[in-house]
Motif scaffolding. Structure first.
Motif, PDB file in Angstrom:
ATOM      1  N   MET A 288       0.846  -1.194   0.000  1.00  0.00           N
ATOM      2  CA  MET A 288       0.000   0.000   0.000  1.00  0.00           C
ATOM      3  C   MET A 288       0.878   1.239   0.000  1.00  0.00           C
ATOM      4  O   MET A 288       1.865   1.309   0.745  1.00  0.00           O
ATOM      5  N   VAL A 289       0.543   2.187  -0.857  1.00  0.00           N
ATOM      6  CA  VAL A 289       1.207   3.489  -0.878  1.00  0.00           C
ATOM      7  C   VAL A 289       0.200   4.511  -0.368  1.00  0.00           C
ATOM      8  O   VAL A 289      -0.870   4.691  -0.965  1.00  0.00           O
ATOM      9  N   ASP A 290       0.533   5.147   0.753  1.00  0.00           N
ATOM     10  CA  ASP A 290      -0.341   6.147   1.362  1.00  0.00           C
ATOM     11  C   ASP A 290       0.040   7.512   0.810  1.00  0.00           C
ATOM     12  O   ASP A 290       1.133   8.017   1.087  1.00  0.00           O
ATOM     13  N   LEU A 291      -0.848   8.111   0.013  1.00  0.00           N
ATOM     14  CA  LEU A 291      -0.553   9.387  -0.638  1.00  0.00           C
ATOM     15  C   LEU A 291      -0.755  10.582   0.283  1.00  0.00           C
ATOM     16  O   LEU A 291      -0.384  11.706  -0.076  1.00  0.00           O
ATOM     17  N   GLY A 292      -1.324  10.375   1.466  1.00  0.00           N
ATOM     18  CA  GLY A 292      -1.482  11.453   2.430  1.00  0.00           C
ATOM     19  C   GLY A 292      -2.703  12.307   2.165  1.00  0.00           C
ATOM     20  O   GLY A 292      -3.205  12.408   1.034  1.00  0.00           O
ATOM     21  N   SER A 293      -3.219  12.920   3.234  1.00  0.00           N
ATOM     22  CA  SER A 293      -4.410  13.760   3.103  1.00  0.00           C
ATOM     23  C   SER A 293      -4.074  15.060   2.378  1.00  0.00           C
ATOM     24  O   SER A 293      -2.909  15.448   2.268  1.00  0.00           O
ATOM     25  N   GLY A 294      -5.093  15.712   1.898  1.00  0.00           N
ATOM     26  CA  GLY A 294      -4.897  16.957   1.165  1.00  0.00           C
ATOM     27  C   GLY A 294      -5.196  16.761  -0.307  1.00  0.00           C
ATOM     28  O   GLY A 294      -4.804  15.748  -0.892  1.00  0.00           O
TER      29      GLY A 294
END
Length: 361
Positions: A288-294
């Motif tokens: 899983m690659v977490d692209l981050g909030s925003g």
């Protein structure tokens, strides 16, 4: 009644046994192995932020949880690494019941602020004031399966990106990608590009803050498989044109600091880098690659789903809590007001960008 105790220590006072227990509890919780919630991240923050602490929670003499945080003036607390941490919260054994304000009292905190609280943090979730989407890319089925889905959901994105890569090679020179580069000059270039992007968009330059630069250096030197920095670089004709510095565990890669050289902007080197990174990450065991909030357009093109993260604060009654409310809540409410109104958010972004251009003159 079980005997419950809270022992507050500095991150560097945690033992290898504490680290092992921390990770065992995380595994029991079933939460993704996000590197921001690994003890190595907390320990690294402790080397650059003197107020960093960890509450070690014990029940009948056994460790049942860890709560990393930073303590500031008047006992005002914040999530460990707030401002650069994309996953926050406490690490608790399943079934442990606590009261958030009592925990803060044991830590001598009047408040505790978070902006990327992970889902499932039932201790702090009642104190959230906003829920945010944090897009992720699932790579469980491998890169080929992911690109099939990418073609179905965003047909033009993949084709256009590959065409840009071929054009970059024809017009500039050989294109080369390194997933885990040991290139100090490329890292310095990334920081320059990112600082310029922050200024250009009117946002605070994170790399102007010494503690963040030092933190990136520490994590880049980490050899820990559960939390280490990964510098990925796209080269054209032997020079870096795009780069990304992120954090990884064995199975999760957190998207952190991406940037590119604007001189090559017509070739979309950032998009080419993203695609090559996902391919290399899948081959390297990342699930899983977490692209981050925003919000970001490229995240919408790349993602397979959204996680939920939360923003808010636990506030205890008293002078310290009142000071926090007066200092932080009006600004947070204003940001929330703008963020929930797309047209207003676009206008604010344009204003920030114009201010950034004026500063660069």
């Amino acid at each position: 009644m079980p005997d419950k105790r809270v022992l507050v220590v500095r991150p560097d006072e945690l033992t290898s046994g504490d680290h092992k227990m921390w990770r065992e509890i995380r595994t029991e919780s079933g939460a993704p192995a996000n590197p921001f919630l690994d003890p190595v991240f907390t320990t690294a923050v402790g080397q650059v932020r003197p107020g960093a602490r960890v509450a070690v929670l014990q029940e009948d003499g056994s460790q049942v949880g860890f709560f990393p945080y930073e303590r500031g003036p008047f006992g005002q607390g914040r999530a460990i690494g707030l401002g650069v941490s994309d996953s926050q919260g406490a690490v608790l054994r399943p079934g442990i019941r606590l009261d958030a304000r009592r925990l803060l009292r044991a830590c001598a905190l009047s408040s505790w602020e978070f902006d990327n609280l992970e889902a499932g943090q039932s201790l702090f979730a009642p104190h959230a004031v906003e829920e945010l989407a944090s897009p992720v890319v699932d790579l469980d089925g491998g890169f080929a399966r992911y690109t099939t889905r990418l073609r179905e959901n965003s047909a033009s994105f993949l084709g256009q990106t590959l065409a840009k890569e071929r054009k970059l090679a024809r017009q500039v020179g050989e294109v080369r990608f390194v997933y885990d580069a040991r290139d100090p000059e490329a890292l310095r270039a990334l920081m320059r590009w990112k600082s310029a992007q922050y200024r250009r968009t009117g946002r605070r330059d994170r790399f102007a803050q010494e503690w963040i630069t030092r933190l990136v250096g520490l994590l880049g030197d980490s050899g820990e498989p559960e939390c280490r920095g990964v510098l990925s670089v796209l080269y054209a004709a032997g020079r870096p044109v795009a780069a990304h510095f992120g954090l990884r565990s064995r199975t999760v890669l957190s998207w952190w600091f991406p940037a590119y050289d604007r001189a090559y902007g017509k070739f979309s080197p950032g998009r080419v880098l993203q695609l090559r990174m996902l391919e290399a990450a899948a081959a390297d065991g990342i699930r899983m690659v977490d692209l981050g909030s925003g919000p970001a357009r490229y995240k919408e093109s790349l993602k397979t789903r959204d996680l939920r993260v939360y923003e808010g604060a636990v506030i205890r009654p008293g002078p310290g809590g009142t000071a926090y409310r007066l200092a932080r809540e009006p600004a947070r409410a204003a940001r929330r007001f703008v963020r929930n109104r797309p047209r207003l958010a676009e206008a604010a972004a344009r204003t920030l960008a114009e201010l950034g251009r004026l500063r660069d003159r």
